[in-house]
Design an enzyme around this catalytic site. Sequence first.
Site, short mmCIF file in Angstrom:
data_model
loop_
_atom_site.label_atom_id
_atom_site.label_comp_id
_atom_site.label_asym_id
_atom_site.label_seq_id
_atom_site.Cartn_x
_atom_site.Cartn_y
_atom_site.Cartn_z
N SER A 198 42.77 51.60 -13.86
CA SER A 198 43.44 50.74 -14.85
C SER A 198 42.41 50.27 -15.88
CB SER A 198 44.14 49.58 -14.13
OG SER A 198 45.03 48.91 -15.00
N GLU A 205 45.17 59.36 -17.55
CA GLU A 205 46.41 58.99 -16.85
C GLU A 205 46.96 57.74 -17.52
OE1 GLU A 205 47.02 56.21 -14.35
OE2 GLU A 205 45.26 55.29 -15.27
N HIS A 225 47.24 54.99 -11.44
CA HIS A 225 48.37 54.10 -11.15
C HIS A 225 49.44 54.72 -10.26
CE1 HIS A 225 46.66 52.12 -14.75
NE2 HIS A 225 47.14 51.03 -14.21
#
Length: 306
Positions: free
Chosen positions: A110, A209, A276
């Site tokens: 993240s 991502e 995630h």
Amino acid sequence: MPIKPRILQRGDTVGIVALGSPVARSIIDASIAFLQGMGLQVVLGKYVYAQNGFLAGTAQQRAEDLMSMFTNTQVKMILPVRGGVGVESILPFLDYTVIARNPKIVSGYSDITVLLNILYQFTDLITFHSLLLIDFRPQTPAYNFEQFFTITSSTVSPRPILNPPGIPLTGRVQGNVSGPIVGGNLTSIVSTLGTPYEINTAGKIILLEETHEPINTVYRYIDHMRIAGKFEDCLGIIMGECTDCPNAYGKSYSDLISEFIAPLGKPLMTNLASGHGFYKAAIPIGARVNLNTSNNTITLLEAAVS
């Protein structure tokens, strides 16, 4: 040559820090208990439970906690509580010379993506796109823990980076390249462009991502990366999952890859379980990997710890 942190072993001490957004005390405490149940010791940063709106304390406080873990000789690994937002704001307050002299395992994803890549760029320290503290809980699949402890507690190499069974890696543009791997969360990487902390993709394999962004927004970020030259100078591209990313204007994440990533002509692998997603492959940022899209493999060419 990259700097490799020392191998993680049972009984080692983990430093817990909050570097981005806050998390409820009850969640932090439950994850710490789970981590301790796996045989690891814990040291808490001074501001782990701090909350300043959507940030876990001021930038200076969060940076102070991180530096205290690098200088603590008992700490073998630094584990952020979560990502969220705000990690970039601590970067000006870090002492990269001290960090390079005190290498530790640093894991996360993240918004922690920003820190992982900058530690590699500024100090040559291999970091780990892998679990956060909040992932240490009973609901986390065994695959994630196997990935995490294999990458941090083993010096076996070369070895394949594998998706979970039933989730195949898919080569979309053929090629066979080797080089250091960088990247992570797309939103976080885009936020570094035009700053002193801009990601360096030259001669690298880049992983991307994303989560909870509509596909037209993902396109905006991808195109920003393209215009900034981040695909022009990279060796290859790995597109991870776009977790809970809704279609927009009739276009899907797969459409975006086909229409805007594949035409770049770089070796392209898709469908890596990372970041995630429910399943999280462990990726050592800065370590050399081989990307072979003809046989759908990603291979770690060197141990990421020493």
